[in-house]
Each structure stands twice: as structure tokens, then as C-alpha cells.
Design a protein around this motif. Sequence first.
Motif, mmCIF file in Angstrom:
data_model
loop_
_atom_site.group_PDB
_atom_site.id
_atom_site.type_symbol
_atom_site.label_atom_id
_atom_site.label_comp_id
_atom_site.label_asym_id
_atom_site.label_seq_id
_atom_site.Cartn_x
_atom_site.Cartn_y
_atom_site.Cartn_z
ATOM 1 N N VAL A 227 -9.341 -38.527 -23.152
ATOM 2 C CA VAL A 227 -8.318 -38.962 -24.102
ATOM 3 C C VAL A 227 -7.824 -37.710 -24.813
ATOM 4 O O VAL A 227 -8.594 -37.051 -25.522
ATOM 5 N N ILE A 228 -6.547 -37.379 -24.631
ATOM 6 C CA ILE A 228 -6.042 -36.090 -25.079
ATOM 7 C C ILE A 228 -4.854 -36.264 -26.018
ATOM 8 O O ILE A 228 -3.834 -36.852 -25.646
ATOM 9 N N GLY A 229 -4.984 -35.742 -27.251
ATOM 10 C CA GLY A 229 -3.841 -35.660 -28.145
ATOM 11 C C GLY A 229 -2.880 -34.598 -27.646
ATOM 12 O O GLY A 229 -3.276 -33.444 -27.452
ATOM 13 N N VAL A 230 -1.621 -34.971 -27.436
ATOM 14 C CA VAL A 230 -0.664 -34.057 -26.800
ATOM 15 C C VAL A 230 0.468 -33.653 -27.745
ATOM 16 O O VAL A 230 1.561 -33.316 -27.302
ATOM 17 N N ASP A 231 0.192 -33.653 -29.046
ATOM 18 C CA ASP A 231 1.219 -33.247 -30.001
ATOM 19 C C ASP A 231 1.240 -31.748 -30.242
ATOM 20 O O ASP A 231 2.061 -31.256 -31.008
ATOM 21 N N GLU A 232 0.330 -31.003 -29.632
ATOM 22 C CA GLU A 232 0.353 -29.537 -29.662
ATOM 23 C C GLU A 232 0.393 -29.015 -28.231
ATOM 24 O O GLU A 232 0.009 -29.712 -27.289
ATOM 25 N N ASP A 233 0.828 -27.784 -28.086
ATOM 26 C CA ASP A 233 0.915 -27.176 -26.762
ATOM 27 C C ASP A 233 -0.435 -27.183 -26.055
ATOM 28 O O ASP A 233 -0.511 -27.421 -24.839
ATOM 29 N N GLU A 234 -1.493 -26.915 -26.803
ATOM 30 C CA GLU A 234 -2.814 -26.836 -26.187
ATOM 31 C C GLU A 234 -3.223 -28.190 -25.597
ATOM 32 O O GLU A 234 -3.817 -28.244 -24.517
ATOM 33 N N GLY A 235 -2.935 -29.275 -26.318
ATOM 34 C CA GLY A 235 -3.267 -30.598 -25.797
ATOM 35 C C GLY A 235 -2.486 -30.934 -24.542
ATOM 36 O O GLY A 235 -3.030 -31.485 -23.571
ATOM 37 N N ARG A 236 -1.188 -30.600 -24.542
ATOM 38 C CA ARG A 236 -0.380 -30.849 -23.347
ATOM 39 C C ARG A 236 -0.891 -30.034 -22.164
ATOM 40 O O ARG A 236 -0.945 -30.521 -21.026
ATOM 41 N N PHE A 237 -1.266 -28.789 -22.442
ATOM 42 C CA PHE A 237 -1.814 -27.932 -21.390
ATOM 43 C C PHE A 237 -3.110 -28.515 -20.844
ATOM 44 O O PHE A 237 -3.319 -28.576 -19.625
ATOM 45 N N LEU A 238 -4.003 -28.959 -21.743
ATOM 46 C CA LEU A 238 -5.284 -29.509 -21.324
ATOM 47 C C LEU A 238 -5.092 -30.766 -20.482
ATOM 48 O O LEU A 238 -5.725 -30.929 -19.427
ATOM 49 N N ALA A 239 -4.207 -31.654 -20.924
ATOM 50 C CA ALA A 239 -3.943 -32.874 -20.157
ATOM 51 C C ALA A 239 -3.411 -32.533 -18.769
ATOM 52 O O ALA A 239 -3.797 -33.147 -17.762
ATOM 53 N N GLY A 240 -2.531 -31.546 -18.703
ATOM 54 C CA GLY A 240 -1.986 -31.135 -17.419
ATOM 55 C C GLY A 240 -3.028 -30.539 -16.495
ATOM 56 O O GLY A 240 -2.976 -30.717 -15.272
ATOM 57 N N GLN A 241 -3.992 -29.833 -17.060
ATOM 58 C CA GLN A 241 -5.060 -29.255 -16.240
ATOM 59 C C GLN A 241 -6.000 -30.321 -15.680
ATOM 60 O O GLN A 241 -6.520 -30.177 -14.579
ATOM 61 N N LEU A 242 -6.220 -31.375 -16.446
ATOM 62 C CA LEU A 242 -7.187 -32.389 -16.045
ATOM 63 C C LEU A 242 -6.604 -33.399 -15.062
ATOM 64 O O LEU A 242 -7.325 -33.951 -14.225
ATOM 65 N N ALA A 243 -5.319 -33.682 -15.170
ATOM 66 C CA ALA A 243 -4.694 -34.699 -14.320
ATOM 67 C C ALA A 243 -4.377 -34.140 -12.937
ATOM 68 O O ALA A 243 -3.927 -33.002 -12.801
ATOM 69 N N GLN A 244 -4.606 -34.955 -11.904
ATOM 70 C CA GLN A 244 -4.276 -34.562 -10.545
ATOM 71 C C GLN A 244 -2.805 -34.803 -10.211
ATOM 72 O O GLN A 244 -2.260 -34.193 -9.297
ATOM 73 N N ALA A 245 -2.178 -35.727 -10.967
ATOM 74 C CA ALA A 245 -0.777 -36.080 -10.746
ATOM 75 C C ALA A 245 -0.289 -36.785 -12.010
ATOM 76 O O ALA A 245 -1.100 -37.215 -12.848
ATOM 77 N N PRO A 246 1.031 -36.937 -12.201
ATOM 78 C CA PRO A 246 1.534 -37.596 -13.420
ATOM 79 C C PRO A 246 0.974 -38.998 -13.644
ATOM 80 O O PRO A 246 0.818 -39.427 -14.785
#
Length: 467
Positions: A227-246
Motif C-alpha cells: 500500500v503506497i502513498g503516491v502524493d510524493e515523487d518517492e511514493g510514485r517511484f516506489l509504486a512503479g518499482q514494485l508493480a509489474q504492469a499498470p
Amino acid sequence: MIPVQGLAGARVAVLGLGRSGLSAARALRAGGAEALCWDDNPAARDAAEAEGFTCLPMTAVDHFADVARLIVSPGIPHLYPAPNPVVALALEAGVPVDNDIGLFFQSFATRDWDSFDTSPRVVAVTGSNGKSTTSALIHHILEHVERPCQLAGNIGRGVLDLDPAVDGEVVVLELSSYQTDLARNLTPDVAVFTNLSPDHLDRHAGMGGYFAAKRRLFAEGGPDRAVIGVDEDEGRFLAGQLAQAPGDDRVIRVSVERKLTGPGWQVFARKGFLAEYRKGKQIASIDLRQVAGLPGAHNHQNACAAYAACRTLGLAPRVIEAALHSFGGLPHRSQTIAEVGGVRFVNDSKATNVDSAAKALLAFKNIRWICGGLEKEGGLDGLAEATGAVRKAYVIGREAAGFAMQLNVEAEVCGTMAQAVARAVAEAEAGDVVLLAPAAASFDQYDSFERRGEDFAAEVARVTADG
């Protein structure tokens, strides 16, 4: 207690004998290891020796010749700004350095689980702000549905003081960057990242090191769900690293700044309403405006994160919604402590940095703001856009005058909590909120943010009773 597995017969050094250190020593002994303890505080050593532990100073590399591991308490630096001398010696001797969190993940699962219908699970929560409330809220929701659960880590009990898990139990852990940075084992089933803002930068050598410490919770073991908070660049980056696809629904993105769209799994809050979307379709909606224990956008973010974590555990939206309404909040975190003559008194002593104080300021109107203390690195510029509802600031702390000069609102230098509360009460009108949100550490006047909050509550009770 969780007996430590995998170190039976070994000698293990324990540095720091506070809550987590002494707990680790007990758990090591219960698992058949010999704990060699040390703390610079003589009283802490006396307490350990009273329980039968051997306390030995470790002042040379040779002292680690037969030591299998060094367990370090969270407050002791292991790398930045410089390693503690004992840690440096262990590293020189090639001895692995760990903490109680690493021991917990190494030891939590047992053969007893083979007979369980449902394996126990661990939900671990980290982030800069809101992790305590999020952790407590997840635990509260689980209690509401009468699911076996325990709460530990940076909140409540030390992790090794937990009871061995029962069938279907969920352990909720709040983990600070100090804890995630050092743990050799990090294998939660569900990992939560609330947000990121500057904090503890000296301990992590800057924002990059701070984020890296948080990121370890997700990278080391690979949780089943994130579960990733994506309101900061770091959160968006982390979510993108963990997900295999959108559309990878192993990652649940959380926001309180915008509607989230796309084929994946999202939970967001806008204008006080929580919404869950999955595969582009809305699954549920909850009105958070009537949840008294979770005021403001920052608490709505906590609600979204807790909701998402509980959804991964199979709980239904309406069940979670009912539990939210019975959540009373945590002490010292947006905690309403009194309402007298139409004036509301709110204790947010946990707002020890600029970002958390700004979020508290945005949660209320007509604010009489009590702030100040030991200023953290980075200054107070981040508060400027959050002070629109502040009628006046009442500044405490040893450096109150310098703190007040940085504020963009009318400010009165009070110095002490007693003076600040007295002045705020004298000038408050019906409809005002007297808010303690210090935006600073407490250590110039108090030994903890809890003690600061308790002093605020005591002064409010005294002044309002006198009035």
C-alpha cells in the motif's frame, strides 16, 4: 515473548538496554542464545544484571572473536553521522549487525503454524507522518471484527514481547526508518508506505538515505501486497518499482491530493470522501467527514492507507466503515482534549516536524496556534502555505524569539506552555481552535513529545477550570 530462532548456543552482543534491547536479550535467552549486554547508562546495566544478564564493555575487536551477531537499539547510530564505537568494532571484526525487528522476522513463524487453518500475517507500516495512527487504526479495525491481532514496534510493545501467534492472527507493526534501515530480515505480508517528508536527515545522510531506509521494507523481502502513498515523487517511484504492469493489483496506490485512475487498485480521498477503485470501476465510497477521530486531510490519508491494508486482509468496505466511526484517535495526534465555551482544544504534540504541523494546521479553522521547540534541520518555510487559518501563534521553547521571527503570522513569544495556554485562552473566542502543533522537537524543554502533550492538557484543564 517470541523466542529467537536460529541462534541457539551462540553468543550474541546486545547494545542498548532500553525497551527493545532488554526485550531482545530476553528473547535471545529464551531461544537458547547467550546475550552479552552493554549500555552506557549504569542504571540500565543494573536492570539487566538484576535479570541475570552479563554486562561487558566491548572496547576492542578481540572482544567480538566469538560473537555471532550484534543487536543494536534504534537510537544508536550504525552508519551516519558516524557509527557508534561498538558498532564500528563489530563491523571491523566482520560481525553481522542487526536489530530486534530482524530477530522478530527471523523467529515469528514456528512449526505450530502447520496445524493452523489460516497462517498468521504481518502488516508493517512505515513513512514520515501518520504511521502511528495508521497502525493503530488497522489494529482497531481488526479488533472491531474480532480478528486476533497484536500491535507492536515503534508503538505499543517491543516486537519480541509479542505473544506467539494464534490461528489467523494479524500482527501490526509500526516501523521507523531507524528500524527498517538495520533489520537483516524484513518479510511482512502487507507493507504500507504513508508518505515522505524531511526528517532524521543527519541519521541517514540526507533525503536519499532516508528514503532508502524506508524502501528496504518493500525491497528486502517482497510483501504480497504493498500500500503506497503516491502524493510524493518517492511514493510514485516506489509504486512503479514494485508493480509489474499498470494493472498489477499487488500494489495499491493511495492519495489525498487527486483522483487516481487506471487499471490497477487505488484508494483516494477527495473533499472528505474515500473512494476505492479497482480495474477502473468504483468498488466503495465512505464519507470521512463524520469520522470524529480522523480530522483533516492528513488523517484521511491515514484512513485510506488503513482501509487499503484491511481490504487486502479480506475485510468488506462496510465493515471497515463501521470501525472507522468508533476510532477515538491516538493521544497527542489531533486529539481533542476539551471543548469549553465554544473553544476546542486539540493536542497534536506529535507534530514534531514542519510537514506534520502543516497538515494539522490545514485540518482546522480559526486557529490559536501553540508552536515552537527544538527546531529541526530545514527551517520553517514549509509552514507558510498552511497558516491561512491561524489567527495568532503563541511560541514556546528556549529559542522562541528566533522561531517566532520565521513565522508569517502574528506571533507572541511566550516561552513556556503555561504562558502560551493562558494567553491563547484569554484571547480565544467561540469557534476558535487552540491547537498545539509544535513543528519542532520537544527536547529543549521536555524529555518526549508525550510529556509536552501532557503538559498542554494539564494547563488547559487548569486555566479553563480557573476561568
